[in-house]
Design a protein around this motif. Structure first.
Motif, short mmCIF file in Angstrom:
data_model
loop_
_atom_site.label_atom_id
_atom_site.label_comp_id
_atom_site.label_asym_id
_atom_site.label_seq_id
_atom_site.Cartn_x
_atom_site.Cartn_y
_atom_site.Cartn_z
N MET A 212 21.04 1.18 3.50
CA MET A 212 20.92 -0.19 3.03
C MET A 212 19.49 -0.70 3.21
SD MET A 212 22.85 -3.61 4.43
CE MET A 212 21.89 -3.84 5.88
N HIS A 213 18.91 -1.27 2.17
CA HIS A 213 17.55 -1.81 2.25
C HIS A 213 17.60 -3.31 2.50
CE1 HIS A 213 13.47 -3.00 1.11
NE2 HIS A 213 13.13 -1.74 1.39
N LYS A 214 16.68 -3.79 3.36
CA LYS A 214 16.66 -5.22 3.67
C LYS A 214 15.38 -5.87 3.16
CE LYS A 214 19.68 -5.34 7.61
NZ LYS A 214 19.83 -5.87 8.97
N PHE A 215 15.51 -7.14 2.79
CA PHE A 215 14.34 -7.92 2.42
C PHE A 215 14.49 -9.33 2.98
CE2 PHE A 215 12.04 -10.99 -0.09
CZ PHE A 215 10.79 -10.40 -0.17
N GLY A 216 13.44 -9.83 3.63
CA GLY A 216 13.55 -11.18 4.18
C GLY A 216 12.22 -11.87 4.36
N MET A 217 12.31 -13.20 4.39
CA MET A 217 11.14 -14.04 4.67
C MET A 217 11.30 -14.58 6.08
SD MET A 217 9.79 -14.48 1.46
CE MET A 217 9.32 -16.11 0.96
N ILE A 218 10.28 -14.40 6.89
CA ILE A 218 10.35 -14.79 8.30
C ILE A 218 9.28 -15.83 8.60
CG2 ILE A 218 10.39 -13.94 10.68
CD1 ILE A 218 12.51 -12.62 8.75
N ALA A 219 9.69 -17.04 8.94
CA ALA A 219 8.72 -18.09 9.26
C ALA A 219 8.26 -17.95 10.70
CB ALA A 219 9.36 -19.47 9.05
N LEU A 220 6.96 -18.05 10.92
CA LEU A 220 6.41 -18.05 12.27
C LEU A 220 5.95 -19.47 12.56
CD1 LEU A 220 4.14 -14.85 12.04
CD2 LEU A 220 6.48 -15.01 12.91
N ILE A 221 6.59 -20.10 13.52
CA ILE A 221 6.15 -21.47 13.81
C ILE A 221 5.91 -21.63 15.32
CG2 ILE A 221 7.48 -22.34 11.82
CD1 ILE A 221 8.99 -23.99 13.99
N GLY A 222 5.33 -22.77 15.68
CA GLY A 222 5.05 -23.02 17.08
C GLY A 222 3.78 -23.84 17.24
#
Ligand code: GDP
Ligand code: K
Ligand code: MG
Length: 302
Positions: free
Chosen positions: A1-11
Motif C-alpha cells: 500500500m502506498h501512502k501520500f500525506g501533507m504534514i503541517a509543522l507548527i510551533g
C-alpha cells in the motif's frame, strides 16, 4: 500500500520546524537561523520513500504578532493546518526545561485552535541533545501531557537526527493511502527561484544586526539560462523599508553586500547544480511591510 500525506509543522518561533524539515528532506529546503521569523512564507519539503510520499508544510512561528505582515504569517500557519492530514507541533524542550513558565504561555494557546482543525497531533519534543540529565525532562513532559491530552509525544533532536525515525513512523501511521504526486527527485513544491531568494534572505539574516532583517525582502528580477556558458544569470533586489538601512546592507565599500552575494551564489549553484552569476541590488521601499499589494507580489500573502 502506498501512502501520500501533507504534514503541517507548527510551533513557536525557533522551535526547530525548518531544521526538522531539512533533516527529513536531506537538503536545505527552508532557511534556518537563530532569529525568530526567519520563515515567512509557507515552504514545502517533499520526502519520497519506497512506499510513501510526504509533503511537509513548514510555517512561520505561531505567536501573537502585530501588523499586516505578521497577520499574513499567522494566516499562512493556519492555512497549512487546514490542508494537512496530520500536524507535528515542535516544542523546544531545552527552553521549557529552563523556563517552565514559558510552556504555559507559548504552548497552551495552541491546544484549542490546533485541536479544532481535527487532525492527529504529534508533539515533537525537540532539542533533547541540549538536555544533559534526561530526568529534567520528566516534569516538563508531565505538564505537556496535561496540557495536550490528545497528542502523542516523541522526543527528538531535529538537528542531530535523533528520534526522527520514530517520529516519521508515527507520522506514517496517520498518513492516508494515496498515490505518489511528485517525481521522486523533486524536493519542494516551491519554485527554484523562490528558494534562491530565500537563500539570499538567509545570508542577510546572518550578516545584519538584530533589527535589520525584518525590514528586508528579496525579489528575483531576472533568471536567465546562458546555455553557452552553462550558467544561470540571476539579478536580485533586496528591498528595505528604511533608507538608513541601505548603507548598512551594502557595507563599507560594498563589502557586506559582496559577502552576502558570494555566499548566496555558492549555495544557489549547489541547489540548481549549475554555475551562477549573481547580481544584488539594494532598493528602499518605505512601508513595504504594511503594503498588502507588495506583500502579495512577494508571495507573503495568500
Ligand atoms: P523554526 O523557527 O522553528 O523554523 O526553527 P529553526 O529550524 O530555524 O531553528 C532555530 C534554531 O534552533 C537554529 O539555530 C537551529 O539550529 C536550532 N535547532 C533546531 N533544532 C535543534 C535541535 O534539535 N538541537 C539543537 N541543539 N538546536 C536545534
Ligand atoms: K528561526
Ligand atoms: Mg523556520
Amino acid at each position: 500500500m502506498h501512502k501520500f500525506g501533507m504534514i503541517a509543522l507548527i510551533g513557536p518561533p525557533n522551535a526547530g520546524k525548518s531544521t526538522l524539515m531539512n533533516t527529513y528532506i536531506g537538503q536545505k529546503v527552508a532557511i534556518v537561523s537563530p532569529k525568530p521569523q526567519t520563515t515567512r512564507n509557507r515552504i514545502s519539503g517533499i520526502l519520497t520513500t519506497d512506499d510513501a510520499q510526504l509533503v511537509f508544510l513548514d510555517t512561520p512561528g505561531v505567536h501573537r504578532l502585530r501588523g499586516k505582515m505578521n497577520r499574513f504569517l499567522l494566516e499562512s500557519a493556519w492555512n497549512a493546518l487546514a490542508s494537512s492530514d496530520a500536524v507535528v507541533v515542535l516544542v523546544d524542550a531545552a527552553l521549557y526545561c529552563a523556563k517552565p513558565q514559558l510552556l504555559d504561555k507559548e504552548i497552551a494557546p495552541l491546544v484549542k485552535p490546533v485541536g479544532e482543525a481535527g487532525r492527529p497531533v504529534l508533539v515533537a519534543v525537540n532539542k533533547i541533545d541540549r538536555i544533559k540529565e534526561k530526568d529534567q525532562l520528566l516534569p516538563f513532559m508531565a505538564r505537556l501531557a496535561e496540557l495536550w491530552p490528545e497528542a502523542e509525544f516523541v522526543p527528538v533532536s531535529a538537528l542531530k537526527a535523533k528520534g526522527t525515525d520514530e517520529l516519521l513512523e508515527r507520522i506514517l501511521a496517520h498518513t492516508p493511502e494515496g498515490p505518489q504526486m511528485f517525481p521522486e527527485d523533486q524536493i519542494s513544491t516551491v519554485p527554484l527561484r523562490f528558494m534562491a531568494s530565500e537563500i539570499i534572505r538567509e545570508k542577510l539574516f546572518y550578516s545584519l544586526r538584530q533589527e535589520l532583517p525584518y525590514s528586508t525582502a528579496v525579489e528575483i528580477e531576472q533568471w536567465d539560462e546562458d546555455s553557452r556558458e552553462d550558467m544561470v544569470v540571476i539579478n536580485a533586489v533586496i528591498y528595505t523599508s528604511r533608507p538608513s538601512h541601505k548603507g548598512m546592507i551594502i557595507g563599507k565599500q560594498g563589502a557586506n553586500l559582496k559577502a552576502i552575494g558570494s555566499q548566496a551564489r555558492q549555495e544557489i549553484a549547489e541547489l540548481i547544480g549549475q554555475k551562477v552569476h549573481l547580481e544584488l541590488w539594494v532598493k528602499v521601499r518605505e512601508g513595504w511591510t504594511e503594503d498588502p499589494g507588495f506583500l502579495r507580489a512577494m508571495g507573503l500573502g495568500e
